[in-house]
Scaffold this active site. Structure first.
Site, PDB file in Angstrom:
ATOM      1  N   GLY A  77     -11.155   0.246  29.861  1.00  0.00           N
ATOM      2  CA  GLY A  77     -11.541   1.071  31.001  1.00  0.00           C
ATOM      3  C   GLY A  77     -10.586   2.228  31.268  1.00  0.00           C
ATOM      4  O   GLY A  77     -11.002   3.332  31.605  1.00  0.00           O
ATOM      5  N   ASN A  78      -9.268   1.970  31.067  1.00  0.00           N
ATOM      6  CA  ASN A  78      -8.275   2.997  31.400  1.00  0.00           C
ATOM      7  C   ASN A  78      -8.300   4.195  30.454  1.00  0.00           C
ATOM      8  O   ASN A  78      -7.699   5.220  30.733  1.00  0.00           O
ATOM      9  CB  ASN A  78      -6.864   2.387  31.471  1.00  0.00           C
ATOM     10  CG  ASN A  78      -6.421   1.754  30.170  1.00  0.00           C
ATOM     11  OD1 ASN A  78      -7.232   1.247  29.406  1.00  0.00           O
ATOM     12  ND2 ASN A  78      -5.134   1.774  29.911  1.00  0.00           N
ATOM     13  N   LYS A 103     -10.605 -10.521  24.862  1.00  0.00           N
ATOM     14  CA  LYS A 103      -9.914  -9.724  23.838  1.00  0.00           C
ATOM     15  C   LYS A 103      -9.342 -10.642  22.768  1.00  0.00           C
ATOM     16  O   LYS A 103      -9.485 -10.402  21.570  1.00  0.00           O
ATOM     17  CB  LYS A 103      -8.782  -8.903  24.458  1.00  0.00           C
ATOM     18  CG  LYS A 103      -9.262  -7.838  25.421  1.00  0.00           C
ATOM     19  CD  LYS A 103      -8.097  -6.978  25.895  1.00  0.00           C
ATOM     20  CE  LYS A 103      -8.425  -6.344  27.231  1.00  0.00           C
ATOM     21  NZ  LYS A 103      -9.705  -5.637  27.255  1.00  0.00           N
ATOM     22  N   LYS A 117     -17.343  -5.981  26.149  1.00  0.00           N
ATOM     23  CA  LYS A 117     -17.167  -4.912  25.166  1.00  0.00           C
ATOM     24  C   LYS A 117     -16.248  -5.313  24.003  1.00  0.00           C
ATOM     25  O   LYS A 117     -16.394  -4.790  22.900  1.00  0.00           O
ATOM     26  CB  LYS A 117     -16.666  -3.625  25.821  1.00  0.00           C
ATOM     27  CG  LYS A 117     -15.215  -3.632  26.240  1.00  0.00           C
ATOM     28  CD  LYS A 117     -14.412  -2.626  25.452  1.00  0.00           C
ATOM     29  CE  LYS A 117     -12.925  -2.689  25.684  1.00  0.00           C
ATOM     30  NZ  LYS A 117     -12.271  -3.544  26.583  1.00  0.00           N
ATOM     31  N   LYS A 168     -21.302 -12.216  35.861  1.00  0.00           N
ATOM     32  CA  LYS A 168     -20.614 -10.925  35.731  1.00  0.00           C
ATOM     33  C   LYS A 168     -21.057  -9.965  36.842  1.00  0.00           C
ATOM     34  O   LYS A 168     -22.213  -9.543  36.890  1.00  0.00           O
ATOM     35  CB  LYS A 168     -20.946 -10.356  34.354  1.00  0.00           C
ATOM     36  CG  LYS A 168     -20.320  -9.040  34.066  1.00  0.00           C
ATOM     37  CD  LYS A 168     -18.889  -9.168  33.610  1.00  0.00           C
ATOM     38  CE  LYS A 168     -18.274  -7.782  33.466  1.00  0.00           C
ATOM     39  NZ  LYS A 168     -16.825  -7.782  33.540  1.00  0.00           N
TER      40      LYS A 168
HETATM   41  P1  ADP Z   1      -9.787  -3.403  29.722  1.00  0.00           P
HETATM   42  O1  ADP Z   1     -10.417  -2.454  30.680  1.00  0.00           O
HETATM   43  O2  ADP Z   1      -8.870  -2.724  28.761  1.00  0.00           O
HETATM   44  O3  ADP Z   1     -10.758  -4.313  29.058  1.00  0.00           O
HETATM   45  P2  ADP Z   1      -8.872  -5.698  31.312  1.00  0.00           P
HETATM   46  O4  ADP Z   1      -8.379  -5.508  32.710  1.00  0.00           O
HETATM   47  O5  ADP Z   1     -10.208  -6.305  31.121  1.00  0.00           O
HETATM   48  O6  ADP Z   1      -8.751  -4.284  30.604  1.00  0.00           O
HETATM   49  O7  ADP Z   1      -7.810  -6.584  30.496  1.00  0.00           O
HETATM   50  C1  ADP Z   1      -6.431  -6.242  30.455  1.00  0.00           C
HETATM   51  C2  ADP Z   1      -5.644  -7.052  31.503  1.00  0.00           C
HETATM   52  O8  ADP Z   1      -5.533  -8.416  31.101  1.00  0.00           O
HETATM   53  C3  ADP Z   1      -4.211  -6.646  31.698  1.00  0.00           C
HETATM   54  O9  ADP Z   1      -4.089  -5.567  32.583  1.00  0.00           O
HETATM   55  C4  ADP Z   1      -3.563  -7.928  32.249  1.00  0.00           C
HETATM   56  O10 ADP Z   1      -3.416  -7.827  33.655  1.00  0.00           O
HETATM   57  C5  ADP Z   1      -4.577  -9.017  31.968  1.00  0.00           C
HETATM   58  N1  ADP Z   1      -4.052 -10.230  31.339  1.00  0.00           N
HETATM   59  C6  ADP Z   1      -4.508 -11.486  31.618  1.00  0.00           C
HETATM   60  N2  ADP Z   1      -3.876 -12.400  30.901  1.00  0.00           N
HETATM   61  C7  ADP Z   1      -2.950 -11.753  30.149  1.00  0.00           C
HETATM   62  C8  ADP Z   1      -1.975 -12.186  29.178  1.00  0.00           C
HETATM   63  N3  ADP Z   1      -1.826 -13.474  28.860  1.00  0.00           N
HETATM   64  N4  ADP Z   1      -1.212 -11.243  28.577  1.00  0.00           N
HETATM   65  C9  ADP Z   1      -1.362  -9.942  28.890  1.00  0.00           C
HETATM   66  N5  ADP Z   1      -2.272  -9.469  29.796  1.00  0.00           N
HETATM   67  C10 ADP Z   1      -3.060 -10.357  30.418  1.00  0.00           C
HETATM   68 MG    MG Z   2     -12.116  -5.733  30.227  1.00  0.00          MG
END
Ligand code: ADP
Ligand code: MG
Length: 315
Positions: free
Chosen positions: A13-14, A277, A215, A131
């Site tokens: 998203g960022n 992820k 995604k 969701k």
């Molecule tokens: P994107 O928009 O890139 O998909 P998300 O917010 O869905 O981003 O996922 C990234 C976030 O996952 C990070 O900002 C972090 O706060 C969170 N996160 C949760 N668990 C972990 C972990 N074990 N290690 C690192 N980040 C984590």
């Molecule tokens: Mg995400």
């Protein structure tokens, strides 16, 4: 270049909208420009790049527009909004990557493919929508909508009511052959935005459904379909961590598949953010991908060279 790789980059998203921004087109373009700069650098180094991206805020905005305009023009359903967001974000990426390639005098076509993703109508997700999509509304509005449409709405952590939709597992990209042909001509392809438009197959025909696909899991299907060597997931943290946000946090650099699976089972990765992820990386490496990397958005080039992010490998 003999160590040229095919890389699928999944943009978080960022990459398009930073927290706290309103989402004006200028803001989004500026964010996309800094991402495109990295993409162009990887292309300049000889790599083949295929891009996919999230679309949460953009679909959220489109849903607000559908609501606000419903007295004047018919509102479009979620699958059509998903397609619109693919076009909108794809266009911005085309402009921006095109510009960065032109600056380096690398004339290459950049094209977006509106992408449908087949899901299983019997996926358990359909029985349990989880969701949230779109903006927050009042309890009254949510009740009306639930009565009129049969949609499911939930109260979201004291912030108001939100519609929730199923998030089924992605199975197969309908446009796989089209995407592959473009990639083979040397085009930079943007595909499967927002995880793909979820569709159900019946007798060789496809029908859109009201759901959203993660995604990163969708990006893994794309990576498999184009025979990628590397799946690179770009987000807002530098590393995947164990004991994330505790005094015992340990950042991961290179992780073997077996260890990753153990960490998954131990519950280190949050559902809805890092969870999918890590799962996408697991699937990609399990299915024979060379490496899956999770890295910070501005470290894409370093991550490919092994100098940033968390790299998941089989052995
Ligand atoms: P994107 O928009 O890139 O998909 P998300 O917010 O869905 O981003 O996922 C990234 C976030 O996952 C990070 O900002 C972090 O706060 C969170 N996160 C949760 N668990 C972990 C972990 N074990 N290690 C690192 N980040 C984590
Ligand atoms: Mg995400």
């Amino acid at each position: 270049m003999d160590n040229a790789k095919t890389i699928v980059i999944a943009l978080g998203g960022n990459a398009i909208l930073q927290p706290g921004q309103n989402g004006t087109v200028d803001e989004q373009m500026e964010n996309v420009d800094s991402t495109a700069e990295q993409v162009a650098e990887l292309i300049a180094q000889g790599h083949r790049v295929v891009i996919t991206h999230g679309n949460g805020p953009q679909v959220g905005a489109l849903l607000i527009q559908q609501e606000a305009g419903r007295d004047r023009v018919p509102p479009m359903p979620l699958d059509v909004c998903g397609a619109e967001s693919q076009g909108q974000i794809g266009y911005m990426l085309q402009q921006s990557i095109g510009k960065m390639l032109a600056r380096r005098s690398i004339p290459r076509p950049v094209a977006t493919v509106i992408t449908q993703m087949v899901v299983d109508p019997n996926d358990p997700a359909f029985a349990n929508p989880t969701k949230p999509v779109g903006p927050f509304y009042s309890a009254y509005y949510a009740e009306q909508r639930m009565k009129e449409t049969g949609e499911k709405w939930i109260e979201d952590a004291g912030r108001g009511w939100r519609r929730v939709v199923p998030s089924p597992d992605p199975i197969r990209i309908v446009e796989q052959d089209a995407i592959l042909s473009l990639v083979r001509t040397g085009a930079i392809v943007i595909a499967n935005g927002g995880g793909g438009i979820p569709v159900i197959e019946k007798g060789g025909l496809y029908k859109g459904v009201e759901a959203v696909i993660d995604k990163d899991l969708g990006g893994e299907c794309l990576a498999r379909d184009v025979g990628a060597d590397v799946l690179l997931i770009l987000t807002d943290v530098a590393h995947v961590a164990l004991h994330y946000k505790t005094p015992h946090q340990v950042d991961l650099h290179t992780v073997q598949l077996d260890d990753l699976i153990r960490y998954q089972q131990e519950g280190h990765f949050k559902a809805g953010s890092m969870g999918p992820k890590v799962e996408a990386c697991r699937r990609f490496v399990e299915r024979g991908g060379e490496a899956a990397i999770i890295a910070q958005l501005d470290r894409a080039v370093e991550a490919i060279h092994g100098n940033a992010g968390t790299r998941i490998v089989k052995q």
